[in-house]
Design a protein around this motif. Structure first.
Motif, PDB file in Angstrom:
ATOM      1  N   ALA A  92      22.963  56.539  41.555  1.00  0.00           N
ATOM      2  CA  ALA A  92      21.793  55.693  41.313  1.00  0.00           C
ATOM      3  C   ALA A  92      21.462  55.805  39.826  1.00  0.00           C
ATOM      4  O   ALA A  92      21.446  56.899  39.265  1.00  0.00           O
ATOM      5  CB  ALA A  92      20.624  56.156  42.164  1.00  0.00           C
ATOM      6  N   PHE A  93      21.217  54.671  39.191  1.00  0.00           N
ATOM      7  CA  PHE A  93      21.035  54.625  37.732  1.00  0.00           C
ATOM      8  C   PHE A  93      19.820  53.759  37.430  1.00  0.00           C
ATOM      9  O   PHE A  93      19.729  52.618  37.906  1.00  0.00           O
ATOM     10  CB  PHE A  93      22.293  54.035  37.083  1.00  0.00           C
ATOM     11  CG  PHE A  93      22.297  54.077  35.584  1.00  0.00           C
ATOM     12  CD1 PHE A  93      22.691  55.210  34.910  1.00  0.00           C
ATOM     13  CD2 PHE A  93      21.921  52.951  34.841  1.00  0.00           C
ATOM     14  CE1 PHE A  93      22.717  55.245  33.522  1.00  0.00           C
ATOM     15  CE2 PHE A  93      21.944  52.982  33.462  1.00  0.00           C
ATOM     16  CZ  PHE A  93      22.348  54.131  32.794  1.00  0.00           C
ATOM     17  N   VAL A  94      18.895  54.313  36.655  1.00  0.00           N
ATOM     18  CA  VAL A  94      17.697  53.572  36.273  1.00  0.00           C
ATOM     19  C   VAL A  94      17.844  53.125  34.821  1.00  0.00           C
ATOM     20  O   VAL A  94      17.992  53.951  33.910  1.00  0.00           O
ATOM     21  CB  VAL A  94      16.433  54.444  36.433  1.00  0.00           C
ATOM     22  CG1 VAL A  94      15.198  53.652  36.011  1.00  0.00           C
ATOM     23  CG2 VAL A  94      16.295  54.924  37.870  1.00  0.00           C
ATOM     24  N   THR A  95      17.865  51.815  34.614  1.00  0.00           N
ATOM     25  CA  THR A  95      18.052  51.278  33.272  1.00  0.00           C
ATOM     26  C   THR A  95      16.789  51.467  32.437  1.00  0.00           C
ATOM     27  O   THR A  95      15.711  51.772  32.960  1.00  0.00           O
ATOM     28  CB  THR A  95      18.409  49.785  33.332  1.00  0.00           C
ATOM     29  OG1 THR A  95      17.293  49.069  33.888  1.00  0.00           O
ATOM     30  CG2 THR A  95      19.640  49.555  34.201  1.00  0.00           C
ATOM     31  N   ASP A  96      16.928  51.249  31.136  1.00  0.00           N
ATOM     32  CA  ASP A  96      15.784  51.415  30.228  1.00  0.00           C
ATOM     33  C   ASP A  96      14.626  50.492  30.575  1.00  0.00           C
ATOM     34  O   ASP A  96      13.469  50.801  30.273  1.00  0.00           O
ATOM     35  CB  ASP A  96      16.233  51.168  28.782  1.00  0.00           C
ATOM     36  CG  ASP A  96      17.103  52.302  28.250  1.00  0.00           C
ATOM     37  OD1 ASP A  96      17.037  53.405  28.815  1.00  0.00           O
ATOM     38  OD2 ASP A  96      17.845  52.064  27.274  1.00  0.00           O
ATOM     39  N   ARG A  99      15.140  48.969  35.993  1.00  0.00           N
ATOM     40  CA  ARG A  99      15.907  48.533  37.154  1.00  0.00           C
ATOM     41  C   ARG A  99      16.716  49.693  37.719  1.00  0.00           C
ATOM     42  O   ARG A  99      17.256  50.519  36.974  1.00  0.00           O
ATOM     43  CB  ARG A  99      16.836  47.377  36.778  1.00  0.00           C
ATOM     44  CG  ARG A  99      16.095  46.134  36.361  1.00  0.00           C
ATOM     45  CD  ARG A  99      17.045  45.052  35.913  1.00  0.00           C
ATOM     46  NE  ARG A  99      17.910  44.578  36.997  1.00  0.00           N
ATOM     47  CZ  ARG A  99      18.841  43.645  36.827  1.00  0.00           C
ATOM     48  NH1 ARG A  99      19.022  43.100  35.631  1.00  0.00           N
ATOM     49  NH2 ARG A  99      19.570  43.254  37.845  1.00  0.00           N
ATOM     50  N   ARG A 100      16.797  49.741  39.028  1.00  0.00           N
ATOM     51  CA  ARG A 100      17.542  50.802  39.707  1.00  0.00           C
ATOM     52  C   ARG A 100      18.787  50.171  40.332  1.00  0.00           C
ATOM     53  O   ARG A 100      18.695  49.364  41.268  1.00  0.00           O
ATOM     54  CB  ARG A 100      16.663  51.466  40.768  1.00  0.00           C
ATOM     55  CG  ARG A 100      17.266  52.707  41.421  1.00  0.00           C
ATOM     56  CD  ARG A 100      16.273  53.299  42.423  1.00  0.00           C
ATOM     57  NE  ARG A 100      16.872  54.366  43.206  1.00  0.00           N
ATOM     58  CZ  ARG A 100      16.717  55.659  42.957  1.00  0.00           C
ATOM     59  NH1 ARG A 100      15.975  56.050  41.924  1.00  0.00           N
ATOM     60  NH2 ARG A 100      17.294  56.568  43.732  1.00  0.00           N
ATOM     61  N   ILE A 101      19.974  50.536  39.816  1.00  0.00           N
ATOM     62  CA  ILE A 101      21.226  49.929  40.247  1.00  0.00           C
ATOM     63  C   ILE A 101      22.225  51.015  40.621  1.00  0.00           C
ATOM     64  O   ILE A 101      21.950  52.213  40.494  1.00  0.00           O
ATOM     65  CB  ILE A 101      21.823  49.030  39.138  1.00  0.00           C
ATOM     66  CG1 ILE A 101      22.265  49.886  37.950  1.00  0.00           C
ATOM     67  CG2 ILE A 101      20.835  47.954  38.703  1.00  0.00           C
ATOM     68  CD1 ILE A 101      23.130  49.162  36.957  1.00  0.00           C
ATOM     69  N   LEU A 102      23.404  50.578  41.080  1.00  0.00           N
ATOM     70  CA  LEU A 102      24.503  51.493  41.373  1.00  0.00           C
ATOM     71  C   LEU A 102      25.440  51.559  40.167  1.00  0.00           C
ATOM     72  O   LEU A 102      25.798  50.524  39.600  1.00  0.00           O
ATOM     73  CB  LEU A 102      25.294  51.018  42.589  1.00  0.00           C
ATOM     74  CG  LEU A 102      24.551  50.953  43.919  1.00  0.00           C
ATOM     75  CD1 LEU A 102      25.398  50.204  44.957  1.00  0.00           C
ATOM     76  CD2 LEU A 102      24.215  52.347  44.427  1.00  0.00           C
ATOM     77  N   LEU A 103      25.861  52.763  39.800  1.00  0.00           N
ATOM     78  CA  LEU A 103      26.813  52.950  38.709  1.00  0.00           C
ATOM     79  C   LEU A 103      27.987  53.776  39.217  1.00  0.00           C
ATOM     80  O   LEU A 103      27.826  54.941  39.607  1.00  0.00           O
ATOM     81  CB  LEU A 103      26.153  53.660  37.528  1.00  0.00           C
ATOM     82  CG  LEU A 103      27.083  54.002  36.350  1.00  0.00           C
ATOM     83  CD1 LEU A 103      27.625  52.718  35.711  1.00  0.00           C
ATOM     84  CD2 LEU A 103      26.361  54.861  35.317  1.00  0.00           C
ATOM     85  N   GLY A 161      18.670  53.446  47.573  1.00  0.00           N
ATOM     86  CA  GLY A 161      17.452  52.746  47.207  1.00  0.00           C
ATOM     87  C   GLY A 161      17.554  51.981  45.905  1.00  0.00           C
ATOM     88  O   GLY A 161      16.666  52.046  45.051  1.00  0.00           O
ATOM     89  N   THR A 162      18.648  51.209  45.754  1.00  0.00           N
ATOM     90  CA  THR A 162      18.882  50.446  44.527  1.00  0.00           C
ATOM     91  C   THR A 162      19.060  48.972  44.846  1.00  0.00           C
ATOM     92  O   THR A 162      19.146  48.567  46.009  1.00  0.00           O
ATOM     93  CB  THR A 162      20.163  50.936  43.816  1.00  0.00           C
ATOM     94  OG1 THR A 162      21.315  50.528  44.565  1.00  0.00           O
ATOM     95  CG2 THR A 162      20.165  52.447  43.658  1.00  0.00           C
ATOM     96  N   GLU A 163      19.141  48.170  43.785  1.00  0.00           N
ATOM     97  CA  GLU A 163      19.585  46.791  43.957  1.00  0.00           C
ATOM     98  C   GLU A 163      21.038  46.802  44.460  1.00  0.00           C
ATOM     99  O   GLU A 163      21.803  47.725  44.152  1.00  0.00           O
ATOM    100  CB  GLU A 163      19.546  46.044  42.616  1.00  0.00           C
ATOM    101  CG  GLU A 163      18.190  45.896  41.990  1.00  0.00           C
ATOM    102  CD  GLU A 163      18.279  45.155  40.659  1.00  0.00           C
ATOM    103  OE1 GLU A 163      19.046  44.169  40.588  1.00  0.00           O
ATOM    104  OE2 GLU A 163      17.599  45.567  39.706  1.00  0.00           O
ATOM    105  N   PRO A 164      21.462  45.785  45.218  1.00  0.00           N
ATOM    106  CA  PRO A 164      22.864  45.709  45.649  1.00  0.00           C
ATOM    107  C   PRO A 164      23.761  45.231  44.510  1.00  0.00           C
ATOM    108  O   PRO A 164      24.425  44.199  44.596  1.00  0.00           O
ATOM    109  CB  PRO A 164      22.813  44.709  46.805  1.00  0.00           C
ATOM    110  CG  PRO A 164      21.682  43.810  46.463  1.00  0.00           C
ATOM    111  CD  PRO A 164      20.651  44.681  45.794  1.00  0.00           C
ATOM    112  N   LEU A 165      23.755  45.993  43.437  1.00  0.00           N
ATOM    113  CA  LEU A 165      24.477  45.630  42.215  1.00  0.00           C
ATOM    114  C   LEU A 165      25.238  46.856  41.732  1.00  0.00           C
ATOM    115  O   LEU A 165      24.636  47.911  41.487  1.00  0.00           O
ATOM    116  CB  LEU A 165      23.497  45.163  41.142  1.00  0.00           C
ATOM    117  CG  LEU A 165      24.084  44.869  39.762  1.00  0.00           C
ATOM    118  CD1 LEU A 165      25.054  43.691  39.854  1.00  0.00           C
ATOM    119  CD2 LEU A 165      22.981  44.559  38.759  1.00  0.00           C
TER     120      LEU A 165
END
Length: 223
Positions: A92-96, A99-103, A161-165
């Motif tokens: 799980a990665f939270v951008t600056d 946004r919370r996405i998958l990395l 718990g992220t966007e499906p991205l």
């Protein structure tokens, strides 16, 4: 001549159909190679900021992002030629911009799967990806051991718990924590049309040979 006519017709028709299937596979080969060239061109394109809206058609698009991992991750069973069996680490990665996405950070071997990986700041160049790895035969993830058998973006997003991205990292700036990026590549996309074409042509040759042998046997019986 009547004795020859039926096997000759069957032989010619069968051989023609088999050859046409081989030619069709050659056409599919040309189509697949063109598609792979387009995908490679997209993979190697200039990276852009992470789009606010995204569609599956944006698969392979290069993107840049920066932010922080959360320490929450999924271990996907994987392997490389160099290191053997191991896991791809999807975090799980939270951008600056929040946004919370998958990395997909890359690969670790069996010995380093449980190494500590606390939250860390990273700058990433990677590609948007929706891998079609899950099938009806794919086992369900072992949630108690956190072992997954395919990158299932919707299910992973729900779990973390992220966007499906999903962004697959190609280059990482910051503390990689021992994870080796595995960039998106066309090598994993199957392209077996040439072998299929060769098989059809070989079957056509066998069919034609059997037809000649049958006609020869019919002719021998007449003497």
């Amino acid at each position: 001549m009547r004795r020859y006519l039926f096997p000759l017709i069957i032989g010619v028709l069968g051989t023609a159909i088999l050859i046409s299937l081989g030619v069709w596979q050659l056409g599919r080969l040309e189509w697949k190679e063109d598609m792979l060239a387009q995908i490679q061109s997209r993979i190697e394109g200039p990276p852009r900021p992470l789009p606010a809206r995204y569609e599956p058609e944006m698969k392979y698009t290069p993107v840049t992002l920066s932010g922080r991992t959360t320490g929450d991750e999924i271990d996907v069973l994987s392997g490389t030629r160099e290191s053997g069996g191991g896991y791809q680490i999807v975090s799980a990665f939270v951008t600056d911009d929040g946004r919370r996405i998958l990395l997909d950070r890359g690969f670790v071997d069996q010995d380093h799967r449980h190494a500590p990986r606390p939250p860390v700041d990273l700058a990433v160049i990677g590609n948007l990806h929706w891998p079609g790895e899950k099938s009806s035969s794919t086992p369900a993830p072992n949630l108690s051991e956190n072992i997954w058998f395919a990158r299932d973006v919707p299910a992973m997003a729900e779990k973390l718990g992220t966007e499906p991205l999903l962004v697959v990292a190609a280059q990482v700036s910051g503390d990689a924590q021992g994870i080796e990026p595995i960039p998106v590549a066309i090598q994993g996309i199957p392209n077996n049309h040439l072998s299929y074409a060769v098989q059809w042509f070989m079957i056509a040759a066998v069919w034609a040979g059997m037809t000649v042998a049958l006609i020869w046997r019919i002719r021998q019986r007449q003497f």
